[in-house]
Design a protein around this motif. Structure first.
Motif, PDB file in Angstrom:
ATOM      1  N   UNK A  74      81.713  32.000  75.893  1.00  0.00           N
ATOM      2  CA  UNK A  74      82.720  32.036  76.965  1.00  0.00           C
ATOM      3  C   UNK A  74      82.577  30.869  77.921  1.00  0.00           C
ATOM      4  N   UNK A  75      81.527  30.052  77.735  1.00  0.00           N
ATOM      5  CA  UNK A  75      81.238  28.941  78.648  1.00  0.00           C
ATOM      6  C   UNK A  75      81.163  29.460  80.081  1.00  0.00           C
ATOM      7  N   UNK A  76      80.437  30.566  80.245  1.00  0.00           N
ATOM      8  CA  UNK A  76      80.358  31.236  81.544  1.00  0.00           C
ATOM      9  C   UNK A  76      78.962  31.071  82.140  1.00  0.00           C
ATOM     10  N   UNK A  77      78.855  31.052  83.475  1.00  0.00           N
ATOM     11  CA  UNK A  77      77.532  31.026  84.105  1.00  0.00           C
ATOM     12  C   UNK A  77      76.744  32.273  83.703  1.00  0.00           C
ATOM     13  N   UNK A  78      75.506  32.092  83.293  1.00  0.00           N
ATOM     14  CA  UNK A  78      74.700  33.203  82.791  1.00  0.00           C
ATOM     15  C   UNK A  78      73.275  33.068  83.302  1.00  0.00           C
ATOM     16  N   UNK A  79      72.702  34.182  83.723  1.00  0.00           N
ATOM     17  CA  UNK A  79      71.289  34.180  84.086  1.00  0.00           C
ATOM     18  C   UNK A  79      70.657  35.477  83.608  1.00  0.00           C
ATOM     19  N   UNK A  80      69.405  35.374  83.212  1.00  0.00           N
ATOM     20  CA  UNK A  80      68.637  36.550  82.775  1.00  0.00           C
ATOM     21  C   UNK A  80      67.547  36.812  83.797  1.00  0.00           C
ATOM     22  N   UNK A  81      67.460  38.040  84.262  1.00  0.00           N
ATOM     23  CA  UNK A  81      66.445  38.407  85.246  1.00  0.00           C
ATOM     24  C   UNK A  81      65.737  39.667  84.771  1.00  0.00           C
ATOM     25  N   UNK A  82      64.541  39.894  85.297  1.00  0.00           N
ATOM     26  CA  UNK A  82      63.797  41.115  85.004  1.00  0.00           C
ATOM     27  C   UNK A  82      63.842  42.013  86.233  1.00  0.00           C
ATOM     28  N   UNK A  83      64.218  43.253  86.026  1.00  0.00           N
ATOM     29  CA  UNK A  83      64.314  44.187  87.153  1.00  0.00           C
ATOM     30  C   UNK A  83      62.961  44.411  87.820  1.00  0.00           C
ATOM     31  N   UNK A  84      61.877  44.196  87.072  1.00  0.00           N
ATOM     32  CA  UNK A  84      60.543  44.492  87.597  1.00  0.00           C
ATOM     33  C   UNK A  84      60.070  43.501  88.650  1.00  0.00           C
ATOM     34  N   UNK A  85      60.711  42.354  88.777  1.00  0.00           N
ATOM     35  CA  UNK A  85      60.210  41.372  89.742  1.00  0.00           C
ATOM     36  C   UNK A  85      60.869  41.505  91.110  1.00  0.00           C
ATOM     37  N   UNK A  86      61.738  42.495  91.249  1.00  0.00           N
ATOM     38  CA  UNK A  86      62.377  42.718  92.547  1.00  0.00           C
ATOM     39  C   UNK A  86      61.706  43.871  93.286  1.00  0.00           C
ATOM     40  N   UNK A 278      65.202  47.310  82.484  1.00  0.00           N
ATOM     41  CA  UNK A 278      65.797  48.307  83.366  1.00  0.00           C
ATOM     42  C   UNK A 278      65.042  49.630  83.296  1.00  0.00           C
ATOM     43  N   UNK A 279      64.464  49.927  82.143  1.00  0.00           N
ATOM     44  CA  UNK A 279      63.748  51.201  82.009  1.00  0.00           C
ATOM     45  C   UNK A 279      62.478  51.246  82.857  1.00  0.00           C
ATOM     46  N   UNK A 280      61.956  50.058  83.220  1.00  0.00           N
ATOM     47  CA  UNK A 280      60.700  50.036  83.999  1.00  0.00           C
ATOM     48  C   UNK A 280      60.910  50.472  85.450  1.00  0.00           C
ATOM     49  N   UNK A 281      62.162  50.452  85.917  1.00  0.00           N
ATOM     50  CA  UNK A 281      62.410  50.911  87.289  1.00  0.00           C
ATOM     51  C   UNK A 281      63.116  52.265  87.289  1.00  0.00           C
ATOM     52  N   UNK A 282      63.245  52.872  86.091  1.00  0.00           N
ATOM     53  CA  UNK A 282      63.855  54.201  86.012  1.00  0.00           C
ATOM     54  C   UNK A 282      62.810  55.249  86.382  1.00  0.00           C
ATOM     55  N   UNK A 292      55.898  50.315  97.025  1.00  0.00           N
ATOM     56  CA  UNK A 292      57.284  50.094  96.614  1.00  0.00           C
ATOM     57  C   UNK A 292      57.652  51.130  95.565  1.00  0.00           C
ATOM     58  N   UNK A 293      58.769  51.780  95.718  1.00  0.00           N
ATOM     59  CA  UNK A 293      59.187  52.793  94.754  1.00  0.00           C
ATOM     60  C   UNK A 293      60.215  52.213  93.813  1.00  0.00           C
ATOM     61  N   UNK A 294      60.206  52.736  92.579  1.00  0.00           N
ATOM     62  CA  UNK A 294      61.192  52.273  91.603  1.00  0.00           C
ATOM     63  C   UNK A 294      62.602  52.680  92.030  1.00  0.00           C
ATOM     64  N   UNK A 295      62.712  53.846  92.604  1.00  0.00           N
ATOM     65  CA  UNK A 295      64.023  54.302  93.056  1.00  0.00           C
ATOM     66  C   UNK A 295      64.559  53.412  94.172  1.00  0.00           C
ATOM     67  N   UNK A 296      63.645  52.889  94.998  1.00  0.00           N
ATOM     68  CA  UNK A 296      64.071  51.980  96.060  1.00  0.00           C
ATOM     69  C   UNK A 296      64.642  50.694  95.515  1.00  0.00           C
ATOM     70  N   UNK A 297      64.058  50.183  94.416  1.00  0.00           N
ATOM     71  CA  UNK A 297      64.587  48.969  93.780  1.00  0.00           C
ATOM     72  C   UNK A 297      65.964  49.255  93.196  1.00  0.00           C
TER      73      UNK A 297
END
Length: 463
Positions: A74-86, A278-282, A292-297
């Motif tokens: 799609x020639x679209x801006x794309x970024x990959x992030x890990x939920x665990x680093x927030x 995503x499952x690591x913050x579930x 820090x709580x996973x639910x808070x993230x």
């Protein structure tokens, strides 16, 4: 985007990802819906929100690759992030809004690269002209005034002789010959002294590791370019001077304000953010405390996915129409362990299947960037030719499935470790084996892997 039907998107993804048809169809429809939305009347266009996708499946089955290839199509801006680093607001760590700022930076680079390509030809001409001017200026510069002329009002300094038409014509001819020589590359190995801008970072990072890593003071931007840019002299080959000058001229020709505006619009309309792990913050913690709580993230990620305005140094960016693709193995936690509000923002859920022996065999040979092709080309650079037989590839696929079953299932990534072990000796000895041909058959593979695969404890460490 309008030229890509969902069927064509799936076909394009098939060139790189084996299997996982459900996930491919889901992302293909999501991509097509963006095109459909752009064609709607303005009054209803803003009401249509993207249907975010949640991919569920073990590691190494193609979740990230599907999203990355989709963005390229799609020639679209794309970024990959890990939920665990927030982390939650108020704790040390990355703020969830930084994923949007990262996406804007990527979009800026994309648009800037496109604009530079548009002015490439003109920038190259101007770069060559600058080099010509170093050797043959258009007109002779007037000689510097002597101290006597300054003190006594020009006495003792004869006036500079004016150039006649013939000398000017001869100079232009010289310049044209020089210009053609530089264009053709005849003088690429000659050295020239040039002045280049110093590439010193002008952004000072503040509050690093305190959740404000994007806050910076860019003095060049604040002062609006009032301060002169530092330059230094370098003695370089003309070939390098052409590249340096072309880059400078291209940046001077493009309008950075237009680049920023277009980049922000592209993020808001076509941006894709892939949130992995995503499952690591579930899950929801029973107790309460200072950690820090996973639910808070999850609560912090929710407004970004729902649609909010994030302030960046390029202006406010709305995330209402950014496509979010979340992924996770969900071995321990389940998608239902996410907070209900976040679950509701990922209405499309696709399960990616574990890879079988037949899938491994196809992954080794079928994709355009197949592993076997990569290793063959790498060793060809040393003059060593290798050929994989059908039974050799079958043995690698069978052993990969066996090790995945016995230890941890890491999907297609197991093939990387298997091939590295199979070709370890050849990769080491390749410089001394120029002109030789080696066949990788079943016996060759078993000789290098059989003992490791049989010993389950050893395979946990080696493979």
């Amino acid at each position: 985007m309008k030229d890509l039907t969902p069927r064509e998107v799936v076909t394009a993804l098939d060139h790189y990802i084996i299997g996982q048809d459900d996930a491919k169809r889901a992302v293909a429809v999501a991509l097509r819906n963006r095109y459909r939305r752009e064609r709607l009347p303005a009054d209803i266009r803003d009401e249509v929100i993207p249907k975010n996708i949640l991919m569920i499946g073990p590691t190494g089955v193609g979740k990230t690759e599907i999203a990355r290839r989709l963005a390229r199509l799609a020639d679209a801006p794309f970024t990959k992030v890990e939920a665990t680093k927030y982390t939650e607001v108020g704790y040390v760590g990355r703020d969830v809004e930084s994923m949007v700022r990262d996406l804007v930076e990527i979009s800026i680079r994309m648009v800037q690269s496109e604009k530079i390509k548009e002015v490439e030809a003109k920038a190259r001409e101007q770069a060559i002209e600058r080099i010509v001017n170093l050797f043959r200026p258009r007109q002779r510069s007037a000689p510097a005034p002597s101290p006597f002329s300054v003190l006594f009002g020009g006495a003792g300094q004869p006036p500079a002789p004016a150039e006649n038409d013939e000398s000017l014509t001869a100079r232009e001819q010289e310049r044209e010959l020089l210009r053609e020589s530089i264009k053709s590359g005849e003088l690429d190995d000659k050295y020239v002294e040039i002045e280049v801008e110093e590439s010193q970072p002008s952004v000072i990072e503040l509050f690093s590791n305190a959740g404000m890593e994007e806050v910076g003071v860019n003095f060049q931007d604040m002062l609006g370019g009032i301060l002169p840019k530092k330059k230094r002299k370098r003695n370089v080959k003309i070939a390098e001077a052409k590249v340096l000058f072309e880059k400078e001229e291209a940046h001077n020709l493009i309008d950075m304000d237009e680049v920023k505006r277009e980049a922000v619009v592209r993020v808001e309309r076509h941006g894709i953010i892939f949130i992995d792990e995503m499952d690591k913050i579930a899950g929801r913690e029973k107790g309460y405390g200072p950690d820090v709580s996973r639910e808070g993230v999850q609560r912090d990620i929710l407004p970004i996915v729902e649609g909010s305005t994030v302030v960046t140094k390029y202006g406010p960016v709305k995330t209402d129409h950014v496509l979010f693709i979340a992924a996770g193995a969900f071995h321990v936690a389940k998608p239902s362990d996410l907070i209900p509000e976040l679950q509701g923002r990922f209405p499309i859920r696709v399960e990616l299947k574990s890879l079988s022996r037949d899938d491994f065999l196809r992954i080794l040979t079928e994709p355009d960037n197949a592993l076997v092709t990569q290793y063959t080309k790498l060793l060809e650079t040393e003059g060593l030719t290798i050929a994989f037989t059908a039974d050799g590839l079958e043995e690698i696929a069978t052993m990969a499935e066996t090790v995945n079953d016995q230890t941890e299932n890491i999907g297609a990534r197991r093939l990387h470790t298997m091939l590295e072990k199979v070709l370890e000796e050849l990769s080491f000895d390749a410089p001394e084996m120029e002109g030789e041909h080696v066949t990788i058959d079943r016996a060759f593979v078993r000789k290098r892997l059989e003992d490791i695969v049989k010993n389950e404890d050893l395979s946990r460490f080696v493979l």
